[in-house]
Design a protein around this motif. Structure first.
Motif, PDB file in Angstrom:
ATOM      1  N   TYR A 127      50.968 -10.900 -97.896  1.00 56.25           N
ATOM      2  CA  TYR A 127      50.386 -10.639 -96.404  1.00 56.25           C
ATOM      3  C   TYR A 127      49.016 -10.171 -96.458  1.00 56.25           C
ATOM      4  O   TYR A 127      48.367 -10.561 -95.464  1.00 56.25           O
ATOM      5  N   ARG A 128      48.739  -9.361 -97.587  1.00 53.74           N
ATOM      6  CA  ARG A 128      47.203  -9.024 -97.386  1.00 53.74           C
ATOM      7  C   ARG A 128      46.470 -10.253 -97.447  1.00 53.74           C
ATOM      8  O   ARG A 128      45.176  -9.896 -96.769  1.00 53.74           O
ATOM      9  N   TYR A 129      46.667 -11.684 -98.009  1.00 57.00           N
ATOM     10  CA  TYR A 129      45.802 -12.464 -98.211  1.00 57.00           C
ATOM     11  C   TYR A 129      46.066 -13.539 -97.422  1.00 57.00           C
ATOM     12  O   TYR A 129      45.446 -14.742 -97.453  1.00 57.00           O
ATOM     13  N   MET A 130      46.921 -13.434 -96.243  1.00 60.88           N
ATOM     14  CA  MET A 130      46.942 -14.503 -95.243  1.00 60.88           C
ATOM     15  C   MET A 130      45.459 -14.587 -94.446  1.00 60.88           C
ATOM     16  O   MET A 130      45.017 -13.446 -93.981  1.00 60.88           O
ATOM     17  N   PRO A 131      44.699 -15.742 -94.340  1.00 54.90           N
ATOM     18  CA  PRO A 131      43.559 -15.711 -93.815  1.00 54.90           C
ATOM     19  C   PRO A 131      43.426 -14.865 -92.462  1.00 54.90           C
ATOM     20  O   PRO A 131      42.300 -14.330 -92.377  1.00 54.90           O
ATOM     21  N   PRO A 132      44.226 -15.098 -91.722  1.00 54.06           N
ATOM     22  CA  PRO A 132      44.020 -14.293 -90.169  1.00 54.06           C
ATOM     23  C   PRO A 132      44.300 -12.936 -90.406  1.00 54.06           C
ATOM     24  O   PRO A 132      43.504 -12.022 -89.853  1.00 54.06           O
ATOM     25  N   ILE A 133      45.044 -12.301 -91.356  1.00 49.95           N
ATOM     26  CA  ILE A 133      45.165 -10.956 -91.814  1.00 49.95           C
ATOM     27  C   ILE A 133      43.853 -10.475 -92.294  1.00 49.95           C
ATOM     28  O   ILE A 133      43.475  -9.456 -92.252  1.00 49.95           O
ATOM     29  N   ALA A 134      43.374 -11.268 -93.237  1.00 51.19           N
ATOM     30  CA  ALA A 134      42.206 -10.781 -94.163  1.00 51.19           C
ATOM     31  C   ALA A 134      41.149 -10.902 -93.211  1.00 51.19           C
ATOM     32  O   ALA A 134      40.502  -9.914 -93.466  1.00 51.19           O
TER      33      ALA A 134
END
Length: 374
Positions: A127-134
């Motif tokens: 989840y850290r690396y999902m583009p919207p979350i990043a």
């Protein structure tokens, strides 16, 4: 010329095959050997990496001379024992799926292992690396727009647990409970976004809808399907998780909101593409990030599209690819591990404490006692 790194897999079911598809897009990597005891999963994996050979034991993978790094995507309750065997036989770089373990006893074992393990261990917190979350994390950590951060909330409204081999994910004894199996990456996000340690956790949750009409060897599943979790941090910030696993009619699956004294930022994320009902709803919505300043008021929304090739390769909005890119850099000596074994342990500890809070009806202290976060 760049060195090609050779990967061995221990366990290669649904999530392992997502790793295979994403590794295929990473330059200078190849999968050489796989241990997967289930015949159906072996066949599916062999179609993705026909050049890889399949072996009969975990130890065959660990001892293989044509392996530079390991990927553990076995059922979660097996990770600790497998890491112990790797440590004993041939310590090498490992990327291991979350949760890193499922019990307090396993946590104690891993804490001892962490003190002497000589190679990198990366815990897969996609989840850290999902583009919207990043992009949300970038906004928060920049310190430019939000002011003093006071609170973080995460909402996941999603589909029920999927079927796994031998239905291992239907019982607390093998998963650590839903708040470990499903939610440890949200607890990791809380700590990472707020850059603080948790000090207290309280949870209310239950099993109200899912799996109650199922039986396996005469046993009914006992995993909860909805919960509220509140976490207090040493920084005096607060975080909340709202989980519901029978809300798969939602437009967006996850929403993350960070509120500061000057503005709030929110990202909204769709679930896996393969579950989206295109026949009735058309194409899924593009993930969005919204910044809402207090003065002057006026929310600004930005679409954060994910590469369609990455959406096809897995269920985590491209994050498995970006994670493997970074892990490959670790193998080349170009960067350090970003999600350490201790961070993986902390996330599991929060999940176990939340499960215990449901049982006792009390808030659990994370600074002292058996659920202490180191």
């Amino acid at each position: 010329m760049s060195k090609s790194f050779r990967y061995g897999f221990i366990g290669c079911g649904m999530m392992g095959q997502e790793h295979l598809r994403n590794l295929a897009m990473i330059e200078d990597t190849e999968v050489t050997i796989i241990y997967e005891p289930d015949a159906g999963m072996r066949y599916a994996s062999s179609r993705l990496v026909p050049q890889a050979r399949f072996v009969e034991t975990e130890e065959d993978v660990i001892r293989a001379e044509d392996v530079d790094a390991l990927v553990l995507t076995s059922p979660n309750y097996l990770h600790t024992r497998q890491l112990e065997r790797i440590s004993e036989i041939r310590p090498m770089p490992v990327l291991v799926e979350k949760p890193i373990c499922t019990s307090l006893e396993q946590i104690r074992t891993l804490q001892k292992l962490d003190k002497h393990y000589p190679a990198p261990i990366w815990v897969a917190m996609e989840y850290r690396y999902m583009p919207p979350i990043a992009r949300l994390i970038e906004e928060v950590h920049s310190g430019k727009t939000l002011g003093k951060i006071t609170s973080l909330s995460i909402r996941e409204h999603r589909y029920p647990f999927l079927k796994k081999v031998d239905n291992w994910n239907r019982f607390n004894e093998k998963t650590g409970g839903t708040l470990v199996e499903k939610c440890c990456h949200f607890f990791d996000l809380m700590c990472f976004i707020l850059q603080s340690k948790p000090k207290r956790i309280y949870c209310s949750g239950a099993q109200d809808v899912n799996h109650i009409d199922e039986t396996y060897n005469g046993r009914v599943p006992d995993i909860l399907d909805n919960a509220f979790v509140v976490v207090d941090f040493t920084s005096e910030q607060r975080a909340m998780l709202e989980l519901n696993m029978f809300a798969d009619g939602s437009w967006f699956q996850e929403s993350i909101v960070v509120v500061g004294s000057k503005a709030k930022v929110e990202c909204q994320i769709t679930g896996p593409t393969r579950f989206w009902p295109k026949n009735s709803l058309g194409e899924p919505p593009v993930p969005i990030l919204t910044l809402s300043p207090r003065n002057p008021k006026g929310p600004k929304t930005l679409e954060i599209p994910v590469d369609p090739k990455l959406l096809e390769a897995g269920d985590h909005n491209g994050s498995t690819f970006y994670q493997h890119e970074r892990f490959a850099r670790v193998l080349r000596g170009e960067q350090i591990v970003e999600v350490t074994l201790q961070e993986g342990i902390n996330a599991v500890m929060m999940g176990l404490a939340a499960q215990h809070s449901i049982e006792t009806g009390e808030a659990i202290d994370l600074r002292d006692g058996e659920y202490r976060i180191y």
